[in-house]
Design a protein around this motif. Structure first.
Motif, PDB file in Angstrom:
ATOM      1  N   LYS A   4       0.814  -1.242   0.142  1.00 49.18           N
ATOM      2  CA  LYS A   4       0.104  -0.702   0.186  1.00 49.18           C
ATOM      3  C   LYS A   4       0.843   0.976   0.192  1.00 49.18           C
ATOM      4  O   LYS A   4       1.103   1.851   1.003  1.00 49.18           O
ATOM      5  CB  LYS A   4      -1.066  -0.090   0.986  1.00 49.18           C
ATOM      6  CG  LYS A   4      -2.355  -1.183   1.032  1.00 49.18           C
ATOM      7  CD  LYS A   4      -2.968  -0.988   2.274  1.00 49.18           C
ATOM      8  CE  LYS A   4      -3.940  -1.753   2.277  1.00 49.18           C
ATOM      9  NZ  LYS A   4      -5.529  -1.593   3.441  1.00 49.18           N
ATOM     10  N   PRO A   5       1.505   1.745  -1.000  1.00 48.69           N
ATOM     11  CA  PRO A   5       2.310   3.403  -0.769  1.00 48.69           C
ATOM     12  C   PRO A   5       1.537   3.974  -1.256  1.00 48.69           C
ATOM     13  O   PRO A   5       0.278   4.066  -1.101  1.00 48.69           O
ATOM     14  CB  PRO A   5       3.066   2.910  -2.475  1.00 48.69           C
ATOM     15  CG  PRO A   5       2.201   1.396  -3.294  1.00 48.69           C
ATOM     16  CD  PRO A   5       1.767   1.345  -2.344  1.00 48.69           C
ATOM     17  N   GLN A  49       2.820  -1.627   9.644  1.00 42.92           N
ATOM     18  CA  GLN A  49       1.528  -2.940   9.317  1.00 42.92           C
ATOM     19  C   GLN A  49       0.453  -1.846   8.695  1.00 42.92           C
ATOM     20  O   GLN A  49       0.334  -2.960   7.178  1.00 42.92           O
ATOM     21  CB  GLN A  49       1.112  -3.262  10.840  1.00 42.92           C
ATOM     22  CG  GLN A  49       1.819  -4.365  11.058  1.00 42.92           C
ATOM     23  CD  GLN A  49       1.909  -3.955  12.839  1.00 42.92           C
ATOM     24  OE1 GLN A  49       0.818  -3.779  13.097  1.00 42.92           O
ATOM     25  NE2 GLN A  49       2.291  -4.835  14.084  1.00 42.92           N
ATOM     26  N   ARG A  50       0.336  -0.773   8.713  1.00 41.06           N
ATOM     27  CA  ARG A  50      -0.738  -0.293   7.536  1.00 41.06           C
ATOM     28  C   ARG A  50      -0.285   0.079   6.510  1.00 41.06           C
ATOM     29  O   ARG A  50      -1.577  -0.270   5.262  1.00 41.06           O
ATOM     30  CB  ARG A  50      -0.798   1.322   8.369  1.00 41.06           C
ATOM     31  CG  ARG A  50      -1.651   1.790   7.023  1.00 41.06           C
ATOM     32  CD  ARG A  50      -3.098   2.694   7.083  1.00 41.06           C
ATOM     33  NE  ARG A  50      -3.405   3.104   5.904  1.00 41.06           N
ATOM     34  CZ  ARG A  50      -3.636   4.818   6.303  1.00 41.06           C
ATOM     35  NH1 ARG A  50      -3.984   5.309   7.360  1.00 41.06           N
ATOM     36  NH2 ARG A  50      -3.949   5.447   4.989  1.00 41.06           N
ATOM     37  N   VAL A  51       0.779   0.028   5.936  1.00 43.22           N
ATOM     38  CA  VAL A  51       1.523  -0.129   4.523  1.00 43.22           C
ATOM     39  C   VAL A  51       1.704  -1.098   3.859  1.00 43.22           C
ATOM     40  O   VAL A  51       2.346  -1.317   2.901  1.00 43.22           O
ATOM     41  CB  VAL A  51       2.349   1.411   4.064  1.00 43.22           C
ATOM     42  CG1 VAL A  51       2.203   2.561   4.392  1.00 43.22           C
ATOM     43  CG2 VAL A  51       3.730   0.334   5.073  1.00 43.22           C
ATOM     44  N   GLN A  52       2.337  -2.168   4.816  1.00 44.99           N
ATOM     45  CA  GLN A  52       1.807  -3.603   4.292  1.00 44.99           C
ATOM     46  C   GLN A  52       2.900  -4.531   3.826  1.00 44.99           C
ATOM     47  O   GLN A  52       3.481  -4.288   1.951  1.00 44.99           O
ATOM     48  CB  GLN A  52       0.651  -4.556   3.225  1.00 44.99           C
ATOM     49  CG  GLN A  52      -0.376  -4.213   4.719  1.00 44.99           C
ATOM     50  CD  GLN A  52      -1.672  -4.519   3.881  1.00 44.99           C
ATOM     51  OE1 GLN A  52      -1.414  -5.467   2.654  1.00 44.99           O
ATOM     52  NE2 GLN A  52      -2.539  -4.627   4.185  1.00 44.99           N
ATOM     53  N   PRO A  53       4.546  -3.738   4.032  1.00 44.82           N
ATOM     54  CA  PRO A  53       5.803  -4.571   3.461  1.00 44.82           C
ATOM     55  C   PRO A  53       5.422  -6.000   2.760  1.00 44.82           C
ATOM     56  O   PRO A  53       4.665  -6.749   3.423  1.00 44.82           O
ATOM     57  CB  PRO A  53       6.675  -4.361   4.741  1.00 44.82           C
ATOM     58  CG  PRO A  53       6.170  -3.946   5.676  1.00 44.82           C
ATOM     59  CD  PRO A  53       4.852  -4.171   5.176  1.00 44.82           C
ATOM     60  N   ARG A 108      10.865   4.860   2.403  1.00 49.19           N
ATOM     61  CA  ARG A 108      10.828   4.240   1.279  1.00 49.19           C
ATOM     62  C   ARG A 108      11.288   2.098   1.953  1.00 49.19           C
ATOM     63  O   ARG A 108      12.854   2.321   2.194  1.00 49.19           O
ATOM     64  CB  ARG A 108      12.184   4.602   1.017  1.00 49.19           C
ATOM     65  CG  ARG A 108      11.874   4.358  -0.525  1.00 49.19           C
ATOM     66  CD  ARG A 108      13.449   4.428  -2.058  1.00 49.19           C
ATOM     67  NE  ARG A 108      13.182   5.538  -1.613  1.00 49.19           N
ATOM     68  CZ  ARG A 108      14.156   6.933  -1.911  1.00 49.19           C
ATOM     69  NH1 ARG A 108      15.417   6.477  -1.100  1.00 49.19           N
ATOM     70  NH2 ARG A 108      13.605   7.965  -2.185  1.00 49.19           N
ATOM     71  N   PHE A 109      10.503   1.632   1.254  1.00 49.18           N
ATOM     72  CA  PHE A 109      11.132  -0.056   1.924  1.00 49.18           C
ATOM     73  C   PHE A 109      11.319  -0.682   1.017  1.00 49.18           C
ATOM     74  O   PHE A 109      11.496  -0.855  -0.504  1.00 49.18           O
ATOM     75  CB  PHE A 109       9.183  -0.574   1.903  1.00 49.18           C
ATOM     76  CG  PHE A 109       9.330   0.049   3.346  1.00 49.18           C
ATOM     77  CD1 PHE A 109       7.922   0.754   3.160  1.00 49.18           C
ATOM     78  CD2 PHE A 109       9.032  -0.767   4.380  1.00 49.18           C
ATOM     79  CE1 PHE A 109       7.529   1.213   4.666  1.00 49.18           C
ATOM     80  CE2 PHE A 109       8.124  -0.754   5.401  1.00 49.18           C
ATOM     81  CZ  PHE A 109       8.295   0.753   5.279  1.00 49.18           C
ATOM     82  N   VAL A 110      13.013  -1.374   1.273  1.00 48.90           N
ATOM     83  CA  VAL A 110      14.319  -1.961   0.197  1.00 48.90           C
ATOM     84  C   VAL A 110      14.547  -3.223   0.696  1.00 48.90           C
ATOM     85  O   VAL A 110      14.226  -3.288   1.664  1.00 48.90           O
ATOM     86  CB  VAL A 110      15.105  -0.509  -0.226  1.00 48.90           C
ATOM     87  CG1 VAL A 110      14.406   0.636  -0.499  1.00 48.90           C
ATOM     88  CG2 VAL A 110      15.874  -0.804   1.264  1.00 48.90           C
TER      89      VAL A 110
END
Ligand code: MTE
Length: 330
Positions: free
Chosen positions: A123-124, A167-171, A254-256
């Protein structure tokens, strides 16, 4: 940090920055009386904050919060005076002097404000400050903050665990690190012209560190919204790491998959490692980390305190680093 900093004492806060202790205590009593915990108070307070003088301690909007029940979140140590916490800062975007942020950060616009979430998440998107304020229950947490320069403070922060946002953006399964980015405001931040820095200020955590309940997304301190110099409107506080990991005025996550290089690693990777866990046994190449000076305890006869492993949070976070060589992974 690489910049030479007076290590014998600290800048005198200017008179207008200081709330006399009695006035401060009175204000605390007033805030306590106000604390009914009405959920709307935070938002109403937020809307009002720009109308108030942001750089003057004691004049910001109240932010209601319950006491934290997270293990280790409430040190019993005496909190540092508000006047010190808001006048002795590191916020290099506003200059390298300890008093620069208190003098200049009021010029940074914090409304409107939003945080972009990018990279390996299901969920970006952009989340506005008002939605962020409602994402988790506001808690007060009293954390030690230990700066890599050798000083420490004890601060009653207000916020919720960063895990609520994550948790809200769900990695996605491949996400292993989270990178954080600070706002760049050319007009308000003369420090952006300081040579040698690769702006914007960025920091990063391993995903399990970011998900740890002690990792705080802070919106306030001392019963009020954050003053600009302390990272308004929202910042990270990672209490077991050196203070530079606790990035201020965040505009992006930013998830990487690969470990990001942080601002301080780019400046001097041999001095500022990715992990930067507080560790009395691993010295900075130019000074010892075995002891620290608590701000407010200065003076001829003030004692130096022993630095605690993981800044005193070893019971809570030690297992995150089980089997790792902490000298290599400094
Ligand atoms: N965040 C940004 N954007 N810019 C900075 O210069 N300094 C860091 C950290 N977060 C910094 C930052 C350092 S070195 C420390 S010790 C803490 O903020 C200081 O936080 P404080 O000023 O609220 O005590």
């Amino acid at each position: 940090m690489l910049i030479r900093i007076r290590r014998d004492g600290f800048d005198e806060p200017s008179g207008s920055d200081i709330t006399p202790r009695a006035a401060y205590l009175q204000r605390r009593a007033w805030l306590k009386a106000l604390a009914g915990g009405a959920a709307g108070t935070a938002l109403a307070g937020w809307a009002a904050r720009d109308a108030l003088a942001q750089s003057r301690p004691g004049k910001l909007a109240p932010l209601a919060a319950g006491k934290s029940t997270v293990a280790g979140a409430m040190t019993m140590e005496k909190t540092t005076d508000y006047a010190d916490v808001t006048s002795y800062n590191n916020f290099y975007e506003f200059g390298t002097g300890k008093g620069d942020p208190a003098r200049r950060a009021h010029a940074m616009k914090t409304q409107p404000w939003s945080v972009d979430v990018e990279g390996l998440v299901h969920k970006p998107g952009r989340i506005g400050l008002e939605d962020l304020l409602k994402l988790g229950a506001m808690e007060e947490r009293i954390y030690r903050l230990r700066c890599v320069e050798g000083w420490s403070m004890v601060i009653p922060w207000i916020g919720y665990s960063l895990s609520a946002l994550i948790q809200r953006v769900q990695p996605q399964g491949s996400a292993r690190y989270v990178e954080f980015v600070t706002r760049m405001d050319e007009q308000a931040m003369p420090g952006l012209r300081t040579p040698g820095f690769d702006w914007p200020y960025t920091e990063a955590l391993r995903l399990d560190e970011a998900m740890h309940p002690l990792t705080l997304l802070a919106f306030g301190m001392y019963g009020e919204v954050l003053p600009h110099q302390n990272g308004a409107p929202l910042r990270l506080v990672v209490p077991w790491k050196y203070g530079f990991k606790s990035i201020k005025s965040i505009v992006k996550l930013r998830f990487v998959e690969q470990q990001p290089r942080t601002l301080w690693q780019k400046i001097g990777a041999d001095e500022y490692g990715f992990y930067s866990n507080v560790n009395p046994d691993v010295d900075h190449p130019r000074w010892s980390q075995a002891t620290e000076r608590r701000i407010g305890e200065d003076g001829l006869f003030s004692r130096k305190r022993k630095t605690l492993m993981f800044n005193g949070y070893e019971a809570q976070v030690g297992q995150l680093y089980a089997g790792m060589d902490l000298r290599k992974n400094y």
